[in-house]
Design a protein around this motif. Sequence first.
Motif, short mmCIF file in Angstrom:
data_model
loop_
_atom_site.label_atom_id
_atom_site.label_comp_id
_atom_site.label_asym_id
_atom_site.label_seq_id
_atom_site.Cartn_x
_atom_site.Cartn_y
_atom_site.Cartn_z
N SER A 154 63.03 33.12 77.61
CA SER A 154 64.19 33.36 78.24
C SER A 154 65.06 34.38 77.21
O SER A 154 65.00 34.08 76.17
N GLU A 159 68.77 28.78 75.66
CA GLU A 159 67.30 28.36 76.29
C GLU A 159 66.29 28.73 75.18
O GLU A 159 65.32 28.15 74.57
N HIS A 203 70.07 26.58 85.28
CA HIS A 203 69.83 26.21 83.97
C HIS A 203 70.03 24.82 83.47
O HIS A 203 70.17 24.30 82.60
N GLU A 205 67.98 21.17 82.78
CA GLU A 205 67.07 20.76 81.85
C GLU A 205 65.85 20.52 82.62
O GLU A 205 65.76 19.91 83.83
#
Length: 296
Positions: A154, A159, A203, A205
């Motif tokens: 990313s 990230e 976004h 986890e």
Amino acid sequence: MKSNLIIISLVVFGITGCGRPERENIDFVEWGKYWFQGKAEISSFDLIQYRYGEAREGEAVMIFVTEDFSRKNQVKLDEPEKAGRDKISVLKLNQTRDFVTGIYPYHMMLSVFTPTKEEGLGIKFTASSQEWCGQTFTQMNRKGEETYTGKLFSYFEQEGDQSFSVEGIMEDDLWNLIRINPSEIPTGNVKMLPSLLYQRLSHREFKTEPAFIKLEKMSESRSQLELTYSSGIRTLKILYENAFPYQILEWEEIQNRPNGEKEITHAKRKAIKIIDYWKRNKLEDEFLRRELKLTY
């Protein structure tokens, strides 16, 4: 000692020589007439995609096709006739979504590879997103019955590039399991990893979450899969024909916001075609896009 070695060798041969059991309740003769005819099924959809709190008009495409896959490397085989036991037949889904946010466009793609005849969940999943800020790519590979290892690349600093592993079922596998046979879908309480496209937009986890799956007959010709996450944040509904080849007609992704509002991403099919599209790459073939009502 020698006889013991022979016995051990026979046991090892027996373990490695036996293939996985085939899926049950599937007439693979009829199944193969549709899926092994050397063509792909392409469906186009009108898309309403929520992004940044607003509904965006766009287009989605779903391409389903069977391929010969490498068990070891989890890639399409160039010479399947030479692969021997490394070859496995998979159903591949390529799903694309195109929409615009303000001045700049989003191009997103999901790929799913699921065994056709052999029992088992999806083997490999990839997702990519390209927009004017940058691009990201996620890949997940099955390493056990329900164990997946993944990598994310990313442009976001938070990230970065990361590796992770999860145990459970991939939400993105549900599309292919419907097409193989809805009876292959686990129902009731499950541990589910949310869609890779949803992860990209949210976004969140990479971790599995408790969820509940139910299949419901909506009419004489249509059924619906409903996936609800226990957190209450998200629900996925997929409407499909309840007779083979179980074509997908439309879907909804409902996201519940903390303020009580609902963001509903919706896609409805507008055209479908069975075609060997990889051979239709000349200027004279562009009329096929009009037949599929493609605008992006």
